[in-house]
Write a protein that holds these residues in place. Structure first.
Motif, PDB file in Angstrom:
ATOM      1  N   HIS A 131       0.835  -1.193   0.000  1.00 39.64           N
ATOM      2  CA  HIS A 131       0.000   0.000   0.000  1.00 39.64           C
ATOM      3  C   HIS A 131       0.873   1.248   0.000  1.00 39.64           C
ATOM      4  O   HIS A 131       1.763   1.401   0.843  1.00 39.64           O
ATOM      5  CB  HIS A 131      -0.924   0.012   1.222  1.00 39.64           C
ATOM      6  CG  HIS A 131      -1.764  -1.222   1.345  1.00 39.64           C
ATOM      7  ND1 HIS A 131      -2.779  -1.522   0.466  1.00 39.64           N
ATOM      8  CD2 HIS A 131      -1.722  -2.251   2.247  1.00 39.64           C
ATOM      9  CE1 HIS A 131      -3.353  -2.665   0.814  1.00 39.64           C
ATOM     10  NE2 HIS A 131      -2.712  -3.127   1.882  1.00 39.64           N
ATOM     11  N   ALA A 133       0.173   4.336   0.801  1.00 42.44           N
ATOM     12  CA  ALA A 133       0.030   5.181   1.990  1.00 42.44           C
ATOM     13  C   ALA A 133       0.920   4.690   3.119  1.00 42.44           C
ATOM     14  O   ALA A 133       1.538   5.497   3.836  1.00 42.44           O
ATOM     15  CB  ALA A 133      -1.437   5.219   2.430  1.00 42.44           C
ATOM     16  N   GLN A 137       4.082   6.689   4.759  1.00 43.01           N
ATOM     17  CA  GLN A 137       4.153   6.908   6.202  1.00 43.01           C
ATOM     18  C   GLN A 137       5.483   6.425   6.766  1.00 43.01           C
ATOM     19  O   GLN A 137       6.082   7.071   7.635  1.00 43.01           O
ATOM     20  CB  GLN A 137       2.985   6.196   6.880  1.00 43.01           C
ATOM     21  CG  GLN A 137       2.882   6.462   8.370  1.00 43.01           C
ATOM     22  CD  GLN A 137       1.724   5.712   9.009  1.00 43.01           C
ATOM     23  OE1 GLN A 137       1.328   4.647   8.529  1.00 43.01           O
ATOM     24  NE2 GLN A 137       1.174   6.251  10.079  1.00 43.01           N
TER      25      GLN A 137
END
Length: 541
Positions: A131, A133, A137
């Motif tokens: 992913h 995201a 992060q």
């Protein structure tokens, strides 16, 4: 028609084989190699860090889960076995089977340095997440602590990354990791690459390489130190621009709040000459109206509570404006032409409003939550984040200002307001009902103060005394901009916001307020009509 025998037997043979194969390769999610788990849990800090670096060479999902258990203090040593707590039971880290700990089991303790390394390792393992995201992060976490980077892990992630934005940030992380390499050529190249970084943590890393350790430099090579200094100069130049833009945005944001708070006062003071000392309390009423609407949505419409603020905007206007109309009809209309009496009367109204709110809601602060679409911020630079709530308030102020301009300049009520402001006796002579204009204008001014309170509830706590800190600034904005001048109010509010922010960074909040007040007093001495004076015709006899 009968089918061949093998057509029937094949599925019966394949299904058990597949089940056996699945059982052979399946292991519980938290299962980990016994030696790896033991090395990560037992021994000195350096030995456990060596085991961590060895494990990170071949990272997998089981390692990430075990690191999470270590960080959550859910790991214990039972002899030569490592056990992980899952809910109410303990499981063996190697097999994943439930076990009963013995009386000699000891919890695994992590010191602060080791915990920091474990956090960095867990973040680095997210670099391999499918992913985007999660990978972004992980990069952001590692950028905040580049000294804990594992060069091999970042290099592996860089080879696999396909997203251009994340790949560029990984390239800078890899350069930060190479800054501690044994080869001076690698360190020189890494120092040159890091000149493109905008992150304060990278700047701190570069600075640490220019420090002395006793009589020796942390970075022994003079050419590398020179390149590091050049990279620091480039980073400092960009970070300085980020600080300037951030300070300018803060000033404009403060100015927009002052503009909202002073806009209603500009109407009432400019039209009727009423020194409304209760203007701050009407701001407070708007904030509490927002709190009540949010509480009602949370209690009766929880699925729609993210949109409570949208409903609170007209409610805050109507509540503050309605109470303002009542105050004008009952008290203020009897005191026109007597400034001192209106000042004392509106001050008394402010005390009544404060005590009324205290009786209804209590003296404690109440919290109005930001909706999700106003939380967070726009990340423009490493040291520049524009909060969404401030940006929304800027847009909201612009909409209110546009509405006011259209109302004053394009409507019949606006025409009457301008006529009464410039020449009340003449407006009355030509048929303007000045009393009706007065209470409509006062309700409009207090309603706009309610809108200001609705906006202010999104940037701070709501309390019965919240309006008192804005009343002086509101009058300064109105007097500096010019009585009855909308454009002057805008320029004065934004100017005071920016100047206040700049001076606070140099002299502190108190001295900045004093300096601004002194400058305004001197300015009014030279130009009593303010920045923008009302235009009219003078008739000479």
């Amino acid at each position: 028609m009968s089918r061949p025998a093998h057509a029937v037997r094949l599925p019966r043979l394949v299904l058990p084989l597949l089940l056996l194969l699945g059982l052979a390769v399946w292991r519980p999610a938290l299962a980990l190699d016994a030696q790896q788990a033991l090395g990560l849990s037992r021994g000195s800090t350096s030995a456990r860090l060596d085991a961590l670096h060895q494990a990170l060479r071949k990272p997998d999902a089981r390692l990430a889960g075990f690191l999470g258990a270590l960080l959550d203090n859910r790991v214990q040593l039972d002899g030569d076995k490592v056990e992980v707590q899952q809910g109410a039971q303990w499981v063996d880290a190697d097999s994943g089977k439930a076990v009963t700990p013995s009386a000699d089991a000891q919890p695994v303790v992590n010191n602060n340095y080791l915990r920091k390394q474990l956090l960095a390792a867990r973040a680095a393992l997210q670099l391999f997440s499918p992913h985007r995201a999660e990978r972004l992060q992980a990069v952001q976490r590692l950028e905040g602590d580049p000294e804990s980077l594992d060069a091999g892990l970042v290099g592996q992630a860089l080879k696999q990354e396909t997203d251009p934005g994340i790949r560029e940030r990984l390239r800078l992380l890899a350069a930060a990791a190479r800054l501690r390499a044994g080869d001076a050529a690698q360190r020189l190249a890494a120092a040159g690459e890091l000149a493109a970084s905008n992150y304060p943590a990278v700047r701190s890393l570069l600075l640490s390489r220019l420090q002395r350790d006793g009589d020796t430099w942390v970075e022994p090579d003079a050419a590398v130190r020179q390149r590091i200094q050049a990279s620091l100069d480039a980073i400092d130049s960009r970070l300085a621009w980020g600080e300037r833009v951030g300070m300018l945005f803060s000033g404009i944001s403060l100015g927009s709040i002052l503009l909202l708070a002073a806009l209603g006062l500009a109407v009432t003071y400019g039209l009727m000459g009423v020194i409304n000392m209760a203007q701050g309390e009407f701001i407070m009423l708007g904030a509490y109206s927002t709190y009540v609407v949010q509480s009602l949505f949370q209690a009766y419409l929880p699925a729609w509570q993210n949109y409570a603020l949208v409903v609170a905007v007209p409610c805050s206007f109507l509540v503050a404006g309605g109470i303002g109309v009542v105050a004008e009809r009952v008290v203020i209309r009897r005191l026109y032409g007597r400034p001192l009496e209106t000042l004392l009367a509106t001050w008394g109204i402010s005390l009544l409003l404060i005590q009324g709110v205290r009786s209804l809601f209590g003296p404690q602060n109440v919290q109005v939550d930001n909706p999700p679409w106003m939380s967070g911020g726009l990340h423009l630079m490493a040291n520049l984040i524009l909060p969404y709530n401030r940006m929304v308030i800027l847009g909201f102020t612009a909409c209110v200002l546009l509405g006011m301009a259209l109302l004053i300049g394009r409507t019949r009520l606006g025409l009457f307001v301008r006529a009464v402001t410039q020449n009340r006796p003449m407006a009355a002579c030509v048929g303007v009902r000045t009393a009706r204009v007065d209470w409509l204008a006062f309700g409009l001014g207090t309603g706009i103060a309610g809108l200001a309170g609705c906006a202010l509830s999104q940037v701070g706590n709501v309390s019965p005394e919240m309006g008192t800190q804005y009343i002086v600034d509101c009058f300064m904005v109105v007097v500096l901009g010019g009585v009855g001048q909308l454009s002057g109010t805008v320029v004065a509010a934004l100017g005071l916001g920016v100047v206040n922010t700049l001076l606070e960074g140099v002299a502190g909040a108190v001295l900045a307020k004093i300096a601004v007040l002194g400058v305004i007093i001197l300015f009014i001495q030279k130009r009593p009509q303010g920045l923008f004076a009302l235009k009219g015709r003078s008739v000479e006899g």
